[in-house]
Write a protein that holds these residues in place. Structure first.
Motif, mmCIF file in Angstrom:
data_model
loop_
_atom_site.group_PDB
_atom_site.id
_atom_site.type_symbol
_atom_site.label_atom_id
_atom_site.label_comp_id
_atom_site.label_asym_id
_atom_site.label_seq_id
_atom_site.Cartn_x
_atom_site.Cartn_y
_atom_site.Cartn_z
ATOM 1 N N LYS A 55 0.840 -1.206 0.000
ATOM 2 C CA LYS A 55 0.000 0.000 0.000
ATOM 3 C C LYS A 55 0.875 1.256 0.000
ATOM 4 O O LYS A 55 0.604 2.206 -0.732
ATOM 5 N N CYS A 59 0.981 4.078 -2.819
ATOM 6 C CA CYS A 59 0.539 5.444 -2.527
ATOM 7 C C CYS A 59 1.655 6.468 -2.692
ATOM 8 O O CYS A 59 1.501 7.611 -2.274
ATOM 9 N N GLY A 60 2.770 6.039 -3.204
ATOM 10 C CA GLY A 60 3.779 7.042 -3.517
ATOM 11 C C GLY A 60 5.033 6.997 -2.673
ATOM 12 O O GLY A 60 5.892 7.870 -2.798
ATOM 13 N N GLY A 145 -4.250 1.642 -4.478
ATOM 14 C CA GLY A 145 -3.894 3.051 -4.357
ATOM 15 C C GLY A 145 -5.052 3.958 -4.030
ATOM 16 O O GLY A 145 -4.898 4.912 -3.289
ATOM 17 N N GLY A 146 -6.206 3.669 -4.550
ATOM 18 C CA GLY A 146 -7.294 4.626 -4.379
ATOM 19 C C GLY A 146 -8.349 4.126 -3.416
ATOM 20 O O GLY A 146 -8.545 2.932 -3.235
ATOM 21 N N GLY A 147 -9.032 5.033 -2.818
ATOM 22 C CA GLY A 147 -10.215 4.738 -2.011
ATOM 23 C C GLY A 147 -9.928 3.907 -0.783
ATOM 24 O O GLY A 147 -8.787 3.656 -0.417
ATOM 25 N N GLU A 148 -10.978 3.473 -0.146
ATOM 26 C CA GLU A 148 -10.867 2.699 1.082
ATOM 27 C C GLU A 148 -10.402 1.292 0.730
ATOM 28 O O GLU A 148 -10.900 0.672 -0.203
ATOM 29 N N VAL A 149 -9.468 0.808 1.486
ATOM 30 C CA VAL A 149 -9.115 -0.599 1.336
ATOM 31 C C VAL A 149 -9.704 -1.329 2.522
ATOM 32 O O VAL A 149 -9.289 -1.118 3.650
ATOM 33 N N ARG B 124 -6.979 11.644 8.824
ATOM 34 C CA ARG B 124 -7.616 10.578 8.049
ATOM 35 C C ARG B 124 -7.829 9.336 8.919
ATOM 36 O O ARG B 124 -8.832 8.638 8.815
ATOM 37 N N PRO B 633 -7.792 -1.058 8.020
ATOM 38 C CA PRO B 633 -8.223 0.169 7.323
ATOM 39 C C PRO B 633 -7.694 1.434 7.996
ATOM 40 O O PRO B 633 -7.391 2.419 7.299
ATOM 41 N N LEU B 636 -4.023 1.673 6.922
ATOM 42 C CA LEU B 636 -3.917 1.959 5.489
ATOM 43 C C LEU B 636 -4.311 3.406 5.179
ATOM 44 O O LEU B 636 -3.676 4.071 4.353
ATOM 45 N N ILE B 639 -1.439 5.585 6.107
ATOM 46 C CA ILE B 639 -0.358 5.464 5.117
ATOM 47 C C ILE B 639 -0.659 6.330 3.905
ATOM 48 O O ILE B 639 0.178 7.114 3.441
ATOM 49 N N GLU B 640 -1.887 6.185 3.412
ATOM 50 C CA GLU B 640 -2.266 6.886 2.187
ATOM 51 C C GLU B 640 -2.085 8.391 2.358
ATOM 52 O O GLU B 640 -1.536 9.066 1.497
ATOM 53 N N LEU B 643 1.490 10.011 2.874
ATOM 54 C CA LEU B 643 2.265 10.019 1.639
ATOM 55 C C LEU B 643 1.705 10.999 0.621
ATOM 56 O O LEU B 643 2.338 11.291 -0.388
ATOM 57 N N ALA B 644 0.501 11.514 0.897
ATOM 58 C CA ALA B 644 -0.152 12.377 -0.090
ATOM 59 C C ALA B 644 0.411 13.802 -0.060
ATOM 60 O O ALA B 644 0.210 14.568 -0.986
#
Lengths: 184, 645
Positions: A55, A59-60, A145-149, B124, B633, B636, B639-640, B643-644
């Protein structure tokens, strides 16, 4: 001036008891290290699912650092041994994604090793900076990468079993892995 | 939609000096779900916490993010603030922008960007937080103290005096520790045994203390308030009930070995008590050397014992005890100076300070006479400070006590022999109460002080020769003496690694046990309910060790008298409808908190045993296992977002 230098993003998964405390100590001791590391706290390095690492790359993140207690010192007795056993499988999977081995690192950092943390981060940032940004084909990671996992586990590594083209980077003598890397 | 409040702390200039807090605040205000974002000088202060409480009440916040110091520092503070405003404490997330950002970064732009990223991750994540209820468990009203030196003795006596039962475990045949070996104590010159032995006897006679000498803790299971410890009683080959301590056995034993208590200077028998005031005052057989145990011959002690107390068939015994709290006070070892160029082990008249303590002690191998190997009295004695301490070849740290005991030994040599005494020192560190005065007194007694570390000990014309650079004279010097006393570093005990693993204690870079916080939690460890006291944490003198022993007792009594402990609600949970019953998780749990329900074909979690590490959740191939507050969740999402930015 040679223009803006590439600043890699390193995501760190740090266990609460040793490595997160070690990072706190680095702060308290006012040690300086590159600002590229972003730490996500987990209670134990054994909590880190391979999905989470994937993940992060999706996500970068240009690099991922998993840090836990030294073997034998785990707050939960053996959690870091599980990490130790999972990581080689994960590394194989990463290789199949075409992710350079230097982009992923497992380090043992104790609560008293602020200095070591600063050193590991500095090294890793330099290595990843030399490699450049991670050129992932984003579309393949749509489900990560996108949205809820919401469903962790199996499907996260499905691109592996599907056989990613251009994954390359398989180290000599290693078989391609098919199947979940999440099993301890 | 969540209603989130974000609070960015300046921490004076600790954060605001490196992070543009206003920019972080404005950034946070624009994040989805954020209703209010504020910055404030000190969020942990009462007015800072009031900001949060007021906003919860007036703006109907249901989630809070505090961007400040490490959650290891102030998470409990802010959880309480939320709770006092009627919000569950677990609806909080902290972004660590001090230890992980402002203190480790010099560039303001980079620090601000990193702080924004951490705040974004926290915002988040907090959306996905669930209210959790803390659990409670009863506390077993007994304590375990490990180590029968002065720190452990003090802790045990205090806890026992408060009315709780204490199990005191000591590895050696007698309690007393290193202090029992000392002759006098600085700076008052109290006789060490005179002040220690009354406490040892008090331990032996205390109705609330169960003494386990010649024993070691093998295993610790459970958690704060509810530990189960397994203690190995090593076989003494002497029946403690029958033995009266009459002494017939050790006077009749025909064999001898070097006496450990006298630091190898004298001899003891193979059935022995370590020293005359030993507690318990009952002998033990040296199993590695005893001729009867090794070859089946002899048995003189058994034949002559008037009460038939000798039992060569005795076996080690494993005993289980339940305790609510643990004090680890396992002490220190001395650096082995034979590793260096100081002639130790090469010249018989080079002694360690502890060997000299035994020599100068009336019950020691020479009956208190300061003498050379040939029985003569030394005319000149050198005392070398900092042997293995303040030396990057060995230990970088200062061992704290060597200056003072070296001064004490100088005084004793002078008093007993009138010899010339040379102290070779780097700096004199006389930091405690009445210490500097003692230093002045010893100087006025005619002891020579040479500012320069004793670099090497050699010999010339049958005398010892100490070589050093006298940094006051700026000259190389060679001083001939008859005896050299080395003041070795205090080190972690050789088994510190094993002990730290048994009790779940971390160690600092120097190998000593690590306290939970260097200033504010000097006695706590990473494991709740396990405390440390004395020189196992670092070099200490006697008053400091006693104070720590008493302090650790206070920590223990706080738990035992409360009668119950709060347990984190962070535990594993199974989504039974998802669990396939594969049981991949079962061997992974170190606490055996997972069991397989044969009837329902699913795994179940025993929440009382689970400690919330989450290793099982990471291993579950179907995602059925999760850990509250660290759900996949939640992680995750964090994490998302980090990194954004």
């Amino acid at each position: 001036m040679t223009g803006e230098e590439f600043e890699p993003k390193i995501l760190g998964f740090f266990c609460n008891w040793c490595s997160y405390a070690g990072a706190d100590l680095a702060g308290v001791s006012r040690l300086k290290y590159p600002a590229n590391l972003r730490i996500v706290r987990v209670m134990c390095s054994g909590r880190v699912e391979p999905t989470m690492v994937l993940k992060a790359f999706a996500c970068g993140a240009d690099g991922v650092l998993v840090a836990g207690c030294h073997p034998g010192d785990c707050h939960y007795q053996q959690g870091n041994y599980k990490t130790l056993r999972r990581v080689p499988l994960l590394e194989r999977a990463l290789a199949q994604f075409g992710i350079h081995p230097a982009r992923f690192r497992l380090a043992w950092i104790s609560a008293s090793e602020g200095q070591k943390l600063a050193q590991v981060v500095s090294e890793m940032v330099e290595q990843v900076r030399a490699l450049g940004p991670l050129p992932l084909p984003r579309s393949r990671f749509a489900e990560l990468g996108g949205g809820e996992v919401t469903t962790p586990g199996g499907e996260a590594v499905s691109p592996v079993s599907a056989g990613l083209p251009g994954g390359g980077a398989l180290r000599q003598g290693e078989e391609p892995v098919t199947g979940g890397a999440s099993r301890g | 939609m969540a209603r989130i409040g974000v609070y960015v702390c300046h921490c004076g200039t600790n954060i605001a000096g490196t992070v543009d807090v206003a920019a972080v605040r404005d950034f946070a205000a624009a994040l989805p779900g954020v209703v209010v974002a504020r910055d404030y000088q000190y969020m942990c202060s009462d007015p800072g916490q009031d900001l949060i409480r007021k906003d919860i009440a007036e703006m109907g916040l249901d989630r809070v993010v505090v961007a400040s110091c490490s959650p290891r520092m102030h998470e409990p503070t802010f959880r309480r603030a939320l709770e006092s405003a009627g919000l569950n404490g677990y609806l909080l997330e902290m972004a660590n922008i001090r230890e992980h950002v402002s203190w480790v970064t010099t560039d303001v732009a980079a620090a601000t960007r990193k702080a924004k990223a951490l705040v974004a991750g926290a915002v988040r994540r907090v959306v996905l937080h669930e209210p959790l209820q803390e659990r409670y468990a009863d506390v077993t009203p007994q304590a375990l103290v490990v180590g029968g030196g002065i720190a452990g003795i003090e802790a045990a006596l205090k806890i026992a005096d408060a009315g709780f039962r204490v199990h005191l475990v000591e590895k050696e045949p007698s309690i007393g520790g290193q202090m029992a070996k000392l002759d006098k104590t600085f700076p008052t010159l109290d006789c060490s045994a005179c002040i220690l032995t009354p406490k040892m006897v008090a331990v032996a006679q205390h109705p609330n203390i169960v003494l386990h000498t010649y024993s070691e803790v093998e295993r610790v299971e459970g958690f704060v308030g509810n530990f189960r410890v397994t203690i190995r009683h090593k076989a003494r080959f002497v029946d403690m009930q029958k033995c009266t301590g009459c002494g017939t056995c050790w006077s009749k034993c025909p064999y001898t070995a070097p006496n450990e208590f006298d630091e190898g200077l004298g001899k003891r028998k193979l059935i022995y008590i370590p020293f005359p005031q030993a507690v318990p005052n009952k002998p033990v057989i040296d199993r590695d050397r005893c001729v009867k145990l090794q070859s089946g011959k002899c048995g003189a002690c058994q034949k002559l014992c008037p009460t038939g107390a000798i039992d060569f068939n005795q076996q080690d015994e494993l005993v289980e005890e339940n305790v609510g709290a643990i004090v680890v006070a396992t002490g220190y070892s001395l650096f082995d100076p034979s590793r260096g160029p100081w002639g130790y082990g090469r010249y018989p008249n080079v002694l360690t300070a502890l060997q000299f303590e035994r020599m100068v002690n009336a019950s020691g191998p020479t009956g208190g006479h300061v003498q050379l190997q040939d029985g003569s009295t030394p005319r000149a004695v050198a005392i070398l400070h900092c042997i293995g301490s303040r030396d990057t070849n060995y230990h970088e740290y200062c061992s704290n006590v060597c200056c003072m005991y070296s001064l004490k030994l100088a005084h004793l040599v002078k008093e007993k022999t009138g010899a010339e005494v040379y102290n070779f020192y780097i700096d004199i560190r006389a930091f405690g109460k009445a210490y500097e005065e003692f230093y002045n007194r010893v100087q006025s007694e005619g002891v020579y002080f040479i500012r320069g570390k004793g670099a090497e000990v050699g010999s010339r014309d049958g005398r010892l020769l100490v070589r050093c650079e006298d940094t006051l004279l700026g000259k190389y010097r060679e001083i001939p003496v008859d005896m050299v006393i080395l003041s070795p570093a205090m080190e972690p005990r050789p088994d510190a690694a094993r002990v730290s693993q048994v009790f779940g204690i971390q160690r600092s870079a120097d190998g000593f046990f690590l306290e939970a916080h260097a200033k504010l939690e000097p006695l706590k460890t990473a494991t709740d309910g396990v405390f440390i006291a004395g020189a196992c944490q670092g070099p200490k003198d006697i008053p400091y060790s006693v104070a720590q022993g008493a302090g650790a007792a206070a920590e223990v009594l706080r738990l035992l008298s409360a009668g119950r402990v709060t347990i984190s609600p962070v535990v594993a949970q199974v989504a039974e409808e998802v669990c396939s019953g594969c049981r991949a998780c079962l061997p992974i749990c170190p606490y055996r908190a997972l069991t397989y329900d044969e009837g329902m074909k699913v795994v179940r979690v025993n929440e009382a045993l689970c400690k919330g590490c989450g290793t099982c959740a990471a291993a579950c191939p179907s995602g059925a296992l999760s850990v509250s507050h660290f759900r996949t969740p939640q992680v995750l999402a964090q994490i998302e977002e980090v990194l954004a930015v």
